[in-house]
Design a protein around this motif. Structure first.
Motif, PDB file in Angstrom:
ATOM      1  N   UNK A   1     -16.398   1.432 -22.730  1.00 48.50           N
ATOM      2  CA  UNK A   1     -15.686   0.245 -23.204  1.00 48.50           C
ATOM      3  C   UNK A   1     -14.555  -0.171 -22.260  1.00 48.50           C
ATOM      4  N   UNK A   2     -14.263   0.670 -21.267  1.00 52.11           N
ATOM      5  CA  UNK A   2     -13.243   0.350 -20.264  1.00 52.11           C
ATOM      6  C   UNK A   2     -13.976   0.079 -18.956  1.00 52.11           C
ATOM      7  N   UNK A   3     -14.060  -1.191 -18.589  1.00 52.83           N
ATOM      8  CA  UNK A   3     -14.885  -1.565 -17.436  1.00 52.83           C
ATOM      9  C   UNK A   3     -14.476  -0.853 -16.140  1.00 52.83           C
ATOM     10  N   UNK A   4     -13.170  -0.634 -15.957  1.00 55.93           N
ATOM     11  CA  UNK A   4     -12.717  -0.010 -14.708  1.00 55.93           C
ATOM     12  C   UNK A   4     -13.187   1.434 -14.556  1.00 55.93           C
ATOM     13  N   UNK A   5     -13.491   2.103 -15.666  1.00 55.10           N
ATOM     14  CA  UNK A   5     -13.912   3.508 -15.595  1.00 55.10           C
ATOM     15  C   UNK A   5     -15.372   3.717 -15.961  1.00 55.10           C
ATOM     16  N   UNK A   6     -16.056   2.656 -16.293  1.00 56.91           N
ATOM     17  CA  UNK A   6     -17.448   2.748 -16.759  1.00 56.91           C
ATOM     18  C   UNK A   6     -18.336   3.553 -15.811  1.00 56.91           C
ATOM     19  N   UNK A   7     -18.189   3.292 -14.514  1.00 60.92           N
ATOM     20  CA  UNK A   7     -19.047   3.949 -13.525  1.00 60.92           C
ATOM     21  C   UNK A   7     -18.589   5.362 -13.180  1.00 60.92           C
ATOM     22  N   UNK A   8     -17.429   5.779 -13.716  1.00 64.10           N
ATOM     23  CA  UNK A   8     -16.883   7.095 -13.365  1.00 64.10           C
ATOM     24  C   UNK A   8     -17.044   8.118 -14.490  1.00 64.10           C
TER      25      UNK A   8
ATOM     26  N   UNK B   1     -18.860  10.975 -16.956  1.00 60.18           N
ATOM     27  CA  UNK B   1     -17.976  11.305 -18.078  1.00 60.18           C
ATOM     28  C   UNK B   1     -16.570  11.671 -17.610  1.00 60.18           C
ATOM     29  N   UNK B   2     -15.625  11.495 -18.530  1.00 61.07           N
ATOM     30  CA  UNK B   2     -14.220  11.765 -18.244  1.00 61.07           C
ATOM     31  C   UNK B   2     -13.723  12.888 -19.145  1.00 61.07           C
ATOM     32  N   UNK B   3     -12.890  13.745 -18.578  1.00 63.53           N
ATOM     33  CA  UNK B   3     -12.327  14.869 -19.311  1.00 63.53           C
ATOM     34  C   UNK B   3     -10.812  14.712 -19.361  1.00 63.53           C
ATOM     35  N   UNK B   4     -10.234  14.964 -20.517  1.00 61.31           N
ATOM     36  CA  UNK B   4      -8.782  14.924 -20.662  1.00 61.31           C
ATOM     37  C   UNK B   4      -8.190  16.192 -20.049  1.00 61.31           C
ATOM     38  N   UNK B   5      -7.338  16.020 -19.028  1.00 64.65           N
ATOM     39  CA  UNK B   5      -6.697  17.177 -18.390  1.00 64.65           C
ATOM     40  C   UNK B   5      -5.413  17.549 -19.110  1.00 64.65           C
ATOM     41  N   UNK B   6      -4.592  16.546 -19.390  1.00 64.74           N
ATOM     42  CA  UNK B   6      -3.334  16.806 -20.082  1.00 64.74           C
ATOM     43  C   UNK B   6      -2.752  15.499 -20.574  1.00 64.74           C
ATOM     44  N   UNK B   7      -1.751  15.620 -21.432  1.00 67.04           N
ATOM     45  CA  UNK B   7      -1.036  14.430 -21.899  1.00 67.04           C
ATOM     46  C   UNK B   7       0.411  14.784 -22.159  1.00 67.04           C
TER      47      UNK B   7
ATOM     48  N   UNK C   1      -9.891   8.146 -25.448  1.00 67.26           N
ATOM     49  CA  UNK C   1     -10.887   8.955 -24.742  1.00 67.26           C
ATOM     50  C   UNK C   1     -12.293   8.510 -25.125  1.00 67.26           C
ATOM     51  N   UNK C   2     -12.489   8.230 -26.416  1.00 68.53           N
ATOM     52  CA  UNK C   2     -13.783   7.725 -26.889  1.00 68.53           C
ATOM     53  C   UNK C   2     -14.112   6.396 -26.200  1.00 68.53           C
ATOM     54  N   UNK C   3     -13.121   5.487 -26.144  1.00 65.82           N
ATOM     55  CA  UNK C   3     -13.344   4.177 -25.508  1.00 65.82           C
ATOM     56  C   UNK C   3     -13.734   4.343 -24.037  1.00 65.82           C
ATOM     57  N   UNK C   4     -13.022   5.214 -23.329  1.00 70.47           N
ATOM     58  CA  UNK C   4     -13.325   5.436 -21.911  1.00 70.47           C
ATOM     59  C   UNK C   4     -14.729   6.017 -21.738  1.00 70.47           C
ATOM     60  N   UNK C   5     -15.066   7.029 -22.523  1.00 69.10           N
ATOM     61  CA  UNK C   5     -16.370   7.686 -22.361  1.00 69.10           C
ATOM     62  C   UNK C   5     -17.533   6.888 -22.933  1.00 69.10           C
ATOM     63  N   UNK C   6     -17.245   5.879 -23.742  1.00 71.07           N
ATOM     64  CA  UNK C   6     -18.303   5.032 -24.289  1.00 71.07           C
ATOM     65  C   UNK C   6     -18.582   3.830 -23.392  1.00 71.07           C
TER      66      UNK C   6
END
Length: 83
Positions: free
Chosen positions: A36-43, A45-51, A29-34
């Motif tokens: 560091x994941x190019x595919x989600x960079x423009x999307x 902030x991201x919130x964890x819904x479930x796992x 989650x830190x990597x995505x919101x920082x």
């Protein structure tokens, strides 16, 4: 023993969902919101819904594929009112 997880993220920017797998949800989650994941960079902030906990990486891969299928993805969107 290392646990694996299949996780569902929601983009606060476009309300889209992202499904992935990892053995460390906090780190991922830190990597995505920082950005560091190019595919989600423009999307961000991201919130964890479930796992979902999986016993190993092969099971996580199977569950991730299942979640990414059209009907399961639509089910998740309905569950979170993202349609």
């Amino acid at each position: 023993e290392i646990m694996y997880y299949v996780y569902i993220l929601k983009s606060e920017k476009d309300n889209g969902i992202y499904i992935g797998k990892t053995n460390n949800i906090k780190r991922r989650l830190y990597e995505h919101n920082s950005g560091l994941t190019s595919s989600l960079k423009s999307r961000r902030p991201l919130t964890l819904l479930e796992y979902v906990e999986c016993k190993d990486e092969p099971e996580a891969r199977t569950v991730e594929k299942e979640y990414k299928k059209g009907y399961k993805r639509e089910e998740i969107k309905r569950k979170y009112n993202l349609t």
